[in-house]
Design a protein around this motif. Structure first.
Motif, PDB file in Angstrom:
ATOM      1  N   THR A   1       7.817  -6.947  16.209  1.00 24.64           N
ATOM      2  CA  THR A   1       8.442  -6.103  15.180  1.00 24.64           C
ATOM      3  C   THR A   1       8.330  -6.701  13.780  1.00 24.64           C
ATOM      4  O   THR A   1       8.411  -5.982  12.787  1.00 24.64           O
ATOM      5  CB  THR A   1       9.927  -5.855  15.521  1.00 24.64           C
ATOM      6  N   SER A   2       8.161  -8.032  13.707  1.00 28.12           N
ATOM      7  CA  SER A   2       8.084  -8.677  12.388  1.00 28.12           C
ATOM      8  C   SER A   2       6.708  -8.566  11.739  1.00 28.12           C
ATOM      9  O   SER A   2       6.558  -8.881  10.557  1.00 28.12           O
ATOM     10  CB  SER A   2       8.461 -10.161  12.504  1.00 28.12           C
ATOM     11  N   LEU A   3       5.710  -8.104  12.499  1.00 34.50           N
ATOM     12  CA  LEU A   3       4.347  -8.019  11.953  1.00 34.50           C
ATOM     13  C   LEU A   3       4.144  -6.731  11.180  1.00 34.50           C
ATOM     14  O   LEU A   3       4.572  -5.659  11.608  1.00 34.50           O
ATOM     15  CB  LEU A   3       3.314  -8.116  13.082  1.00 34.50           C
ATOM     16  N   ALA A   4       3.459  -6.843  10.057  1.00 39.24           N
ATOM     17  CA  ALA A   4       3.111  -5.650   9.287  1.00 39.24           C
ATOM     18  C   ALA A   4       2.101  -4.806  10.063  1.00 39.24           C
ATOM     19  O   ALA A   4       1.375  -5.309  10.926  1.00 39.24           O
ATOM     20  CB  ALA A   4       2.528  -6.060   7.943  1.00 39.24           C
ATOM     21  N   ALA A   5       2.060  -3.531   9.765  1.00 44.96           N
ATOM     22  CA  ALA A   5       1.095  -2.646  10.422  1.00 44.96           C
ATOM     23  C   ALA A   5      -0.322  -3.135  10.125  1.00 44.96           C
ATOM     24  O   ALA A   5      -0.651  -3.497   8.991  1.00 44.96           O
ATOM     25  CB  ALA A   5       1.275  -1.220   9.939  1.00 44.96           C
ATOM     26  N   GLY A   6      -1.161  -3.162  11.155  1.00 45.84           N
ATOM     27  CA  GLY A   6      -2.535  -3.612  10.962  1.00 45.84           C
ATOM     28  C   GLY A   6      -3.192  -3.990  12.268  1.00 45.84           C
ATOM     29  O   GLY A   6      -2.693  -3.673  13.346  1.00 45.84           O
ATOM     30  N   VAL A   7      -4.334  -4.673  12.147  1.00 47.08           N
ATOM     31  CA  VAL A   7      -5.108  -5.109  13.306  1.00 47.08           C
ATOM     32  C   VAL A   7      -5.010  -6.629  13.407  1.00 47.08           C
ATOM     33  O   VAL A   7      -5.170  -7.348  12.408  1.00 47.08           O
ATOM     34  CB  VAL A   7      -6.583  -4.678  13.198  1.00 47.08           C
TER      35      VAL A   7
ATOM     36  N   VAL B   1       0.972  -0.812  19.207  1.00 48.71           N
ATOM     37  CA  VAL B   1       2.334  -1.194  19.542  1.00 48.71           C
ATOM     38  C   VAL B   1       3.176  -1.249  18.266  1.00 48.71           C
ATOM     39  O   VAL B   1       2.672  -1.588  17.194  1.00 48.71           O
ATOM     40  CB  VAL B   1       2.349  -2.562  20.267  1.00 48.71           C
ATOM     41  N   SER B   2       4.464  -0.900  18.389  1.00 51.58           N
ATOM     42  CA  SER B   2       5.352  -0.967  17.233  1.00 51.58           C
ATOM     43  C   SER B   2       6.514  -1.922  17.458  1.00 51.58           C
ATOM     44  O   SER B   2       7.365  -2.074  16.596  1.00 51.58           O
ATOM     45  CB  SER B   2       5.913   0.422  16.900  1.00 51.58           C
ATOM     46  N   GLY B   3       6.569  -2.562  18.629  1.00 52.09           N
ATOM     47  CA  GLY B   3       7.674  -3.456  18.923  1.00 52.09           C
ATOM     48  C   GLY B   3       7.320  -4.495  19.957  1.00 52.09           C
ATOM     49  O   GLY B   3       6.726  -5.533  19.652  1.00 52.09           O
ATOM     50  N   LEU B   4       7.646  -4.231  21.215  1.00 51.99           N
ATOM     51  CA  LEU B   4       7.430  -5.185  22.299  1.00 51.99           C
ATOM     52  C   LEU B   4       6.063  -4.969  22.940  1.00 51.99           C
ATOM     53  O   LEU B   4       5.685  -3.840  23.280  1.00 51.99           O
ATOM     54  CB  LEU B   4       8.529  -5.035  23.356  1.00 51.99           C
TER      55      LEU B   4
ATOM     56  N   LYS C   1       1.672 -15.847  14.512  1.00 52.72           N
ATOM     57  CA  LYS C   1       2.628 -16.034  15.604  1.00 52.72           C
ATOM     58  C   LYS C   1       2.038 -16.984  16.638  1.00 52.72           C
ATOM     59  O   LYS C   1       0.836 -16.947  16.911  1.00 52.72           O
ATOM     60  CB  LYS C   1       2.963 -14.691  16.267  1.00 52.72           C
ATOM     61  N   LYS C   2       2.893 -17.858  17.203  1.00 51.23           N
ATOM     62  CA  LYS C   2       2.457 -18.783  18.236  1.00 51.23           C
ATOM     63  C   LYS C   2       3.619 -19.031  19.198  1.00 51.23           C
ATOM     64  O   LYS C   2       4.735 -19.299  18.759  1.00 51.23           O
ATOM     65  CB  LYS C   2       1.993 -20.106  17.619  1.00 51.23           C
ATOM     66  N   GLU C   3       3.342 -18.908  20.483  1.00 52.78           N
ATOM     67  CA  GLU C   3       4.378 -19.121  21.487  1.00 52.78           C
ATOM     68  C   GLU C   3       3.823 -19.921  22.656  1.00 52.78           C
ATOM     69  O   GLU C   3       2.696 -19.684  23.099  1.00 52.78           O
ATOM     70  CB  GLU C   3       4.932 -17.783  22.002  1.00 52.78           C
ATOM     71  N   THR C   4       4.631 -20.864  23.126  1.00 49.67           N
ATOM     72  CA  THR C   4       4.317 -21.558  24.370  1.00 49.67           C
ATOM     73  C   THR C   4       4.936 -20.777  25.522  1.00 49.67           C
ATOM     74  O   THR C   4       6.066 -20.283  25.411  1.00 49.67           O
ATOM     75  CB  THR C   4       4.894 -22.981  24.351  1.00 49.67           C
ATOM     76  N   CYS C   5       4.182 -20.626  26.602  1.00 50.12           N
ATOM     77  CA  CYS C   5       4.672 -19.787  27.694  1.00 50.12           C
ATOM     78  C   CYS C   5       4.190 -20.339  29.033  1.00 50.12           C
ATOM     79  O   CYS C   5       3.273 -21.149  29.091  1.00 50.12           O
ATOM     80  CB  CYS C   5       4.203 -18.348  27.518  1.00 50.12           C
TER      81      CYS C   5
END
Length: 392
Positions: free
Chosen positions: A366-372, A327-330, A352-356
């Motif tokens: 989108t803010s994450l650098a390329a990687g695993v 993924v490169s975005g959403l 990253k952490k989100e309550t849902c």
């Protein structure tokens, strides 16, 4: 003259007390393949030399790196280092480190390793001296690679590092550099297990293990004795010491990490090491012993790391659906009613952490650098579902 002593432990840990075999651990032990081990030894022996100061050693480094990458690990690192040799700052091939991230305690590490360099102490140019190094130390390297091959399919509570050390033969240079870096970063290493020379058994001797460790590491040694007695009750194992030389476990205990080193008979070890005769069939003359040392190493690592599941697919996907990936975005995440989503990088840092609430969530990556990364979803029943996500 250098005087060495083990540093105080950086962290205090307890070790499992094993009363009976765990079926999943036994199933993994039973999958250790003698053919696979022998093939790895033969491949490493096929390099004309693995001396630290030869050109060929870089090809060995690349082969080992590719071998671990093919197993699908999240990260395989080349750990570069320099060292002083005869008053000159020198370089050689890198340490090769494969990282398998733990799902519950990713910042606690179980480490196993073996040096992949070889040596021939005859005079001559390093590129022309044959140094097949079958027992010293293709035998130990094959055990670490086989352990990684089998455990790469599993998930664990703690993280595991599988390590190939460079330049052991001239004073543990590779493992020393890595262990020093770990100590400086205060990395929490629960235990280090070393394999170095596992293939020679004197004719007429019974298969057994000599275990090397310092008094300060008696707790992890007790764990080794305990597991060995439960899973291999007919195999003698006792503490002993080399009258000559050393191995990479010392780099770790000198930095304050518990470390042990199972070894072939210290009083009747291979007489062919550091020569052109360190070969399969001659110096590695007992593949049953190589297999047993590997089985012991696998059991120790898998148990201490906290085996969660023997199927990566079973533990990492479950009812979770994640797309697109890469993924490169959403990123869309679908699954059981969700309460919380966390994303970790491969060093265990939460990024990253989100309550849902609900069974479908759209994440902006989108803010994450390329990687695993590892995605962890906690549902309403407090069950944790995990999935690897690749960003680009």
């Amino acid at each position: 003259m250098d005087l060495w002593a083990q540093a105080p432990h950086l962290y205090d840990h307890t070790y499992p007390v094993i009363h009976e075999e765990q079926p999943q651990i036994r199933a993994l032990i039973n999958q250790v393949s003698k053919d696979s081990l022998e093939a790895t030894i033969a491949r490493m022996q096929s390099f004309p030399t693995r001396r630290w100061d030869s050109r060929m050693v870089y090809e060995v480094q690349d082969w080992l790196y590719d071998t671990y990458n093919a197993m699908g690990f999240d990260t395989v690192l080349l750990h570069d280092f320099q060292f002083v040799w005869h008053d000159t700052l020198r370089e050689t091939s890198d340490n090769v480190i494969a990282i398998q991230r733990g799902m519950l305690y990713p910042d606690e590490y179980v480490v196993c390793g073996a040096h992949y360099d070889s040596y021939n102490n005859s005079p001559g140019h390093p590129d022309s001296l044959l140094a097949p190094g079958a027992d010293d130390n293709a035998s130990g390297s094959s055990g670490i690679i086989e352990t990684a091959r089998l455990l790469s399919r599993c998930t664990f509570e703690r993280s595991i590092l599988y390590c190939g050390w460079a330049a052991e033969e001239i004073g543990l240079k590779g493992s020393e550099a890595f262990a020093n870096d770990c100590a400086e970063q205060r990395l929490d290493i629960v235990g280090y297990f070393n394999l170095d020379m596992t293939g020679y058994l004197e004719e007429g001797s019974d298969l057994h293990v000599n275990l090397m460790y310092t008094t300060q590491d008696s707790l992890i040694a007790d764990y080794v004795f305990n597991l060995s007695h439960v899973y291999f009750p007919d195999m003698p194992i006792w503490q002993d010491w080399l009258a000559w030389g050393d191995s990479d476990y010392s780099s770790f205990n000198r930095c304050g990490y518990p470390a042990v080193h199972p070894f072939e008979d210290v009083h009747h070890s291979s007489p062919f090491i550091h020569s052109v005769d360190d070969l399969l069939g001659v110096s590695v003359n007992n593949m049953d012993q190589v297999q047993r040392f590997t089985e012991l190493n696998l059991g120790l690592v898998a148990t201490l790391a906290g085996l969660v599941s023997t199927s990566v697919d079973e533990a990492s996907t479950g009812d979770l659906v994640v797309y697109p990936n890469p993924v490169s975005g959403l990123l869309t995440v679908k699954g059981p009613a969700m309460q919380q989503i966390e994303i970790y990088d491969l060093f265990g840092q939460q990024v990253k952490k989100e309550t849902c609430h609900g069974s479908e969530v759209l994440l902006d990556l989108t803010s994450l650098a390329a990687g695993v990364y590892v995605l962890r979803v906690t549902d309403d029943a407090m069950q944790v579902h995990s999935h690897r996500v690749v960003t680009y």
